[in-house]
Design an enzyme around this catalytic site. Structure first.
Site, short mmCIF file in Angstrom:
data_model
loop_
_atom_site.label_atom_id
_atom_site.label_comp_id
_atom_site.label_asym_id
_atom_site.label_seq_id
_atom_site.Cartn_x
_atom_site.Cartn_y
_atom_site.Cartn_z
N THR A 91 -0.04 3.29 -7.36
CA THR A 91 0.84 4.08 -8.17
C THR A 91 0.28 5.34 -8.53
OG1 THR A 91 1.54 1.96 -9.32
CG2 THR A 91 2.26 3.91 -10.24
N LYS B 154 -0.60 0.85 -15.84
CA LYS B 154 -0.76 1.99 -14.81
C LYS B 154 0.25 2.75 -14.54
CE LYS B 154 2.74 -0.04 -12.08
NZ LYS B 154 3.51 0.54 -10.81
#
Length: 336
Positions: A250, A193
């Protein structure tokens, strides 16, 4: 057996925030800091002024620069250092680790060179069995958690009972941990991620909007899941907190170091300029994109976004060129 004393090794923003989470949940917590000024700030003012200014820390959280003092009597040891420095730090700490203590990784990355996940590095260096190592992952933006905004996370350990002990040690009114036994999937979700967030940041810097962001997030999740399948992860993990949950936070938040770093690259800054602007805060994806790319190549997994981020960060490709290359790839079915 309940966890009564925890050592957190690493006093950056996430290490400090997670130390606060545990202390707010009841156990005594000792935070190891590299610098005297950080330990003095925590012990004197109850604040980590360098990394979480303004956040009042609980009275049952203290700090020290003496790692032996931090580890003495700890039933769980939280390793809160960047992924690419974990091995070197752990070599220096391993002789002081309490026997049988659960070793908990907060780092999200794949080690350069060895291509090992963080739990594999811990097992190798500390010489402990797989079921003694746990991983924390999920939407873990440190400033929001330190401000006690409600969030959920995942604790992964092949020993379910050990995961439950940790779950009880960090459950409180604003932090809700879930347990899982899929350590591989949890770690890959956390590592990949960061790379996808760099791509989202680049797109934002280029002026692209929500359709582009949603496309990057979705295709990034797809390539993460492909790598996970090749390494034996449970596909459902990537639909949960350690996969989609962490990815969305994120990629979307201005508090994300990786998204912010990518945004600077998208605006036209060089890697060196973006690093200087980060003021020492680590954007893990800048290095992990290379190790994840190599891991994917080793297993024959196609990860075009990861390839592209690597080329921007390390081969001099302009983010706009990457965007054109991705959109111009040969058409195919979505689930290929």
């Amino acid at each position: 057996m309940s966890v009564q004393r925890v050592a957190v090794l690493g006093a950056g923003s996430w290490g400090t925030a997670f130390a606060k989470v545990i202390a707010d949940s009841g156990p005594e917590v000792v935070l190891w800091a590299r610098r005297d000024s950080v330990a003095e700030s925590v012990n004197g003012a109850g604040i980590n002024e360098d990394y979480l200014p303004g956040t009042k820390l609980p009275a049952n959280l203290s700090a020290t620069t003496d790692v032996d003092k931090a580890l003495d009597g700890a039933q769980a040891v939280v390793l809160a250092v960047p992924s690419q420095t974990l091995r070197a730090n752990l070599v220096g700490w391993r002789d002081s680790l309490p026997e049988g203590a659960t070793l908990v990784s907060l780092a999200k990355g794949v080690e350069l060179g060895t291509l090992k996940r963080m739990s594999e590095v811990i097992r190798e260096v500390a010489g402990v069995p797989e079921d003694q190592v746990a991983v924390v992952s999920g939407p873990n933006l440190a400033k929001e958690i330190a401000a006690e905004q409600p969030t959920a996370t995942v604790i992964a350990c092949t020993d379910h009972d050990r995961a439950v002990e940790l779950q009880q040690a960090c459950s409180n009114g604003y932090f809700r941990p879930y347990t899982i036994t899929d350590v591989i999937g949890c770690e890959l979700g956390g590592a990949c991620k960061n790379v996808i967030a760099l791509a989202c940041g680049m797109a934002a810097g280029l002026g692209f909007g929500d359709n582009t962001m949603a496309s990057i997030i979705t295709r990034g999740l797809a390539e993460t899941a492909r790598l996970g399948a090749a390494l034996g992860a449970d596909p459902l993990t990537f639909a949960g907190l350690a996969g989609l949950g962490d990815l969305v936070a994120t990629c979307a938040s201005p508090l994300s170091r990786n998204r912010t770093f990518g945004h600077r690259l998208g605006l036209g800054e060089s890697l060196a300029q973006a690093q200087e602007a980060a003021h020492g805060q680590v954007a893990e994806g800048v290095k992990s994109c290379s190790s994840i790319r190599e891991l994917a190549q080793r297993h024959g997994v196609d990860m075009p976004l990861t390839d592209g981020v690597h080329m921007v960060c390390h081969d001099g490709m302009h983010p706009r060129t990457l965007g054109a290359a991705l959109i111009g790839r040969e058409p195919k079915a979505e689930r290929q």
